[in-house]
Design a protein around this motif. Structure first.
Motif, mmCIF file in Angstrom:
data_model
loop_
_atom_site.group_PDB
_atom_site.id
_atom_site.type_symbol
_atom_site.label_atom_id
_atom_site.label_comp_id
_atom_site.label_asym_id
_atom_site.label_seq_id
_atom_site.Cartn_x
_atom_site.Cartn_y
_atom_site.Cartn_z
ATOM 1 N N VAL A 54 0.856 -1.188 0.000
ATOM 2 C CA VAL A 54 0.000 0.000 0.000
ATOM 3 C C VAL A 54 0.885 1.229 0.000
ATOM 4 C CG1 VAL A 54 -1.835 1.261 1.185
ATOM 5 C CG2 VAL A 54 -1.771 -1.246 1.306
ATOM 6 N N VAL A 55 0.614 2.141 -0.914
ATOM 7 C CA VAL A 55 1.344 3.403 -0.972
ATOM 8 C C VAL A 55 0.405 4.498 -0.483
ATOM 9 C CG1 VAL A 55 2.593 5.042 -2.417
ATOM 10 C CG2 VAL A 55 2.723 2.587 -2.919
ATOM 11 N N ILE A 56 0.635 4.969 0.736
ATOM 12 C CA ILE A 56 -0.151 6.063 1.299
ATOM 13 C C ILE A 56 0.555 7.372 0.973
ATOM 14 C CG2 ILE A 56 -1.111 7.088 3.384
ATOM 15 C CD1 ILE A 56 -1.027 4.329 4.684
ATOM 16 N N VAL B 231 4.820 4.884 2.891
ATOM 17 C CA VAL B 231 4.312 6.243 3.027
ATOM 18 C C VAL B 231 5.161 7.219 2.223
ATOM 19 C CG1 VAL B 231 3.645 8.079 4.628
ATOM 20 C CG2 VAL B 231 3.542 5.681 5.368
ATOM 21 N N LEU B 232 4.489 8.061 1.471
ATOM 22 C CA LEU B 232 5.116 9.202 0.804
ATOM 23 C C LEU B 232 4.571 10.476 1.417
ATOM 24 C CD1 LEU B 232 4.817 8.252 -2.996
ATOM 25 C CD2 LEU B 232 6.884 8.159 -1.609
ATOM 26 N N ARG B 233 5.445 11.424 1.674
ATOM 27 C CA ARG B 233 5.003 12.728 2.180
ATOM 28 C C ARG B 233 5.389 13.789 1.168
ATOM 29 N NH1 ARG B 233 6.585 15.239 8.137
ATOM 30 N NH2 ARG B 233 4.823 16.719 8.288
ATOM 31 N N LEU B 234 4.398 14.464 0.590
ATOM 32 C CA LEU B 234 4.664 15.507 -0.387
ATOM 33 C C LEU B 234 4.913 16.836 0.310
ATOM 34 C CD1 LEU B 234 2.018 14.652 -3.157
ATOM 35 C CD2 LEU B 234 4.279 13.647 -2.729
ATOM 36 N N THR B 235 5.629 17.727 -0.376
ATOM 37 C CA THR B 235 6.024 18.992 0.245
ATOM 38 C C THR B 235 4.840 19.926 0.472
ATOM 39 O OG1 THR B 235 6.508 19.900 -1.955
ATOM 40 C CG2 THR B 235 8.343 18.901 -0.731
ATOM 41 N N ARG B 236 3.799 19.764 -0.318
ATOM 42 C CA ARG B 236 2.583 20.570 -0.184
ATOM 43 C C ARG B 236 1.436 19.796 -0.821
ATOM 44 N NH1 ARG B 236 0.898 22.626 -4.958
ATOM 45 N NH2 ARG B 236 2.403 23.012 -6.636
ATOM 46 N N CYS C 229 4.750 2.742 -7.380
ATOM 47 C CA CYS C 229 4.231 1.373 -7.339
ATOM 48 C C CYS C 229 5.203 0.396 -7.998
ATOM 49 C CB CYS C 229 2.893 1.293 -8.082
ATOM 50 S SG CYS C 229 1.508 2.024 -7.199
ATOM 51 N N SER C 230 5.162 -0.836 -7.567
ATOM 52 C CA SER C 230 5.972 -1.884 -8.199
ATOM 53 C C SER C 230 5.147 -3.144 -8.459
ATOM 54 C CB SER C 230 7.168 -2.234 -7.301
ATOM 55 O OG SER C 230 6.748 -2.567 -5.991
ATOM 56 N N GLY C 231 3.828 -3.050 -8.307
ATOM 57 C CA GLY C 231 2.980 -4.223 -8.447
ATOM 58 C C GLY C 231 2.686 -4.610 -9.884
ATOM 59 N N ASP C 232 2.183 -5.826 -10.036
ATOM 60 C CA ASP C 232 1.740 -6.299 -11.345
ATOM 61 C C ASP C 232 0.435 -5.613 -11.747
ATOM 62 O OD1 ASP C 232 3.714 -8.538 -11.905
ATOM 63 O OD2 ASP C 232 2.989 -9.076 -9.919
ATOM 64 N N ALA C 233 -0.254 -5.059 -10.766
ATOM 65 C CA ALA C 233 -1.425 -4.230 -11.004
ATOM 66 C C ALA C 233 -1.481 -3.202 -9.886
ATOM 67 C CB ALA C 233 -2.703 -5.053 -11.041
ATOM 68 N N ALA C 234 -2.129 -2.064 -10.159
ATOM 69 C CA ALA C 234 -2.249 -1.004 -9.157
ATOM 70 C C ALA C 234 -3.710 -0.621 -9.010
ATOM 71 C CB ALA C 234 -1.418 0.218 -9.562
ATOM 72 N N LYS D 26 10.039 9.578 2.577
ATOM 73 C CA LYS D 26 9.606 8.262 2.179
ATOM 74 C C LYS D 26 9.785 7.295 3.335
ATOM 75 C CE LYS D 26 10.954 8.632 -2.738
ATOM 76 N NZ LYS D 26 11.714 7.975 -3.828
ATOM 77 N N LEU D 27 8.830 6.419 3.498
ATOM 78 C CA LEU D 27 8.932 5.354 4.498
ATOM 79 C C LEU D 27 8.630 4.030 3.839
ATOM 80 C CD1 LEU D 27 7.016 6.947 7.541
ATOM 81 C CD2 LEU D 27 9.484 6.783 7.227
ATOM 82 N N GLY D 28 9.557 3.095 3.925
ATOM 83 C CA GLY D 28 9.320 1.740 3.430
ATOM 84 C C GLY D 28 9.782 1.466 2.025
ATOM 85 N N PHE D 29 10.340 2.445 1.331
ATOM 86 C CA PHE D 29 10.787 2.237 -0.045
ATOM 87 C C PHE D 29 12.281 1.914 -0.065
ATOM 88 C CE2 PHE D 29 7.036 4.859 -0.337
ATOM 89 C CZ PHE D 29 6.341 4.277 -1.381
#
Length: 316
Positions: free
Chosen positions: A45-47, A72-77, A92-97, A313-316
């Motif tokens: 899951v990419v939050i 988790v991704l945190r954008l600057t704004r 994403c790195s999945g076979d489907a998203a 970034k968290l988890g990448f």
């Protein structure tokens, strides 16, 4: 679908959250239940924290700490909905998203149906909103008008009652990632790409908590942005009206010439003259505004600024 051998296929789930600290934990719990019922797949899951000012990022970080499948991704704004979704797809790195909104108005259980259709060979499986339980009668009418206008004026690029809740095959979302348009309307781009697609109807539920971010102003801005992105109708409209007014002007010039030759024209009708002048000048400024909108969109493309900027970034 790709031939991935004997390994489990990976499904990426993307959600973009802007000030959704009251919903994000419930979303994570609901997704975990879905994952448990799909043992044939691995999940990530990419939050995307889309510039939140509340505790959304902190809660997402805690979810990641307890379950590494949640990244988790945190954008600057705040890069608005399409910028946030684009950031998620790009990581994403999945076979489907699969994209699902963080407010849980879309039923997470529909992911099971998305996967079954994907297994049948569909590369784009989208949800079709059948009923909106959170809408007033006025909002419901505005929504119907919104989708009807976009559908007709964009040549079907916007399917009626279809938002961003969908599954896309890896090849499709990777192709989407390569499209670097600055004025992005993802649901229009996905429809434009084509591919074997199918819709699944569902009833949109009330929010789990919090308030909707889709107020009237933001919806109108989105509709205009979509219309200018996927349609030349505004330019055609100005041309048609311009030709009609020109024809009317030549006709009236002919009539007034005949009257001048036989009866003369006393200086009367000042109000009529001013009214016609204001009408024509008003139309000219409308045309300039429409052309200015297209030019501003070209200007955005020339500047080539990114659609999102990642801060953490968290988890990448």
């Amino acid at each position: 679908m790709n031939d991935v051998g004997s390994r489990k296929r990976l499904i990426s789930v993307v959600t973009s959250a802007f000030n959704e600290d009251t919903c994000i934990d419930a979303l994570a719990d609901a997704l975990k239940k879905v994952f448990h019922k799909e043992p044939a797949y691995d999940f990530e899951v990419v939050i995307v924290d889309n510039g939140s000012s509340d505790m959304t990022y902190d809660k997402a970080a805690e979810i990641h700490k307890n379950d590494p499948r949640f990244k988790v991704l945190r954008l600057t704004r705040n890069f608005y909905i399409d910028g946030g979704i684009s950031a998620g797809y790009a990581h994403c790195s999945g076979d489907a998203a699969i994209y699902i909104a963080a407010d849980l108005q879309e039923p997470v259980e529909l992911i099971h149906d998305f996967l079954r259709k994907w297994e049948e060979g569909y590369v784009n499986v989208y949800g079709v909103i059948r009923e909106r339980k959170d809408f007033s009668k006025l909002r419901y009418f505005n929504s119907k008008l919104f989708y009807e206008v976009l559908y007709r004026f964009t040549g079907g690029s916007f399917i009626k009652n279809v938002a961003d809740f969908r599954l896309m095959d890896r090849e499709l979302y990777k192709t989407l990632n390569k499209m670097e348009e600055r004025n992005r309307i993802l649901r229009g781009l996905v429809s434009w790409m084509g591919g074997k697609s199918i819709g699944i109807p569902y009833d949109r539920k009330d929010r789990v908590a919090g308030k909707t971010k889709a107020d009237t102003r933001s919806v109108v801005i989105f509709a205009l942005k979509a219309l200018f992105n996927f349609s030349y109708v505004p330019l055609v409209f100005t041309t048609v009206i311009g030709c009609a007014l020109s024809g009317l002007s030549f006709f009236m010039l002919f009539v007034w010439s005949i009257k001048f030759m036989f009866w003369g024209v006393p200086f009367k009708g000042y109000g009529t003259i001013m009214g016609v002048m204001l009408l024509l000048f008003g139309f000219v400024f409308i045309m300039l505004g429409i052309m200015g909108k297209y030019i501003s969109m070209i200007f955005d493309e020339v500047k080539a600024r990114p659609n999102f900027i990642v801060q953490d970034k968290l988890g990448f």
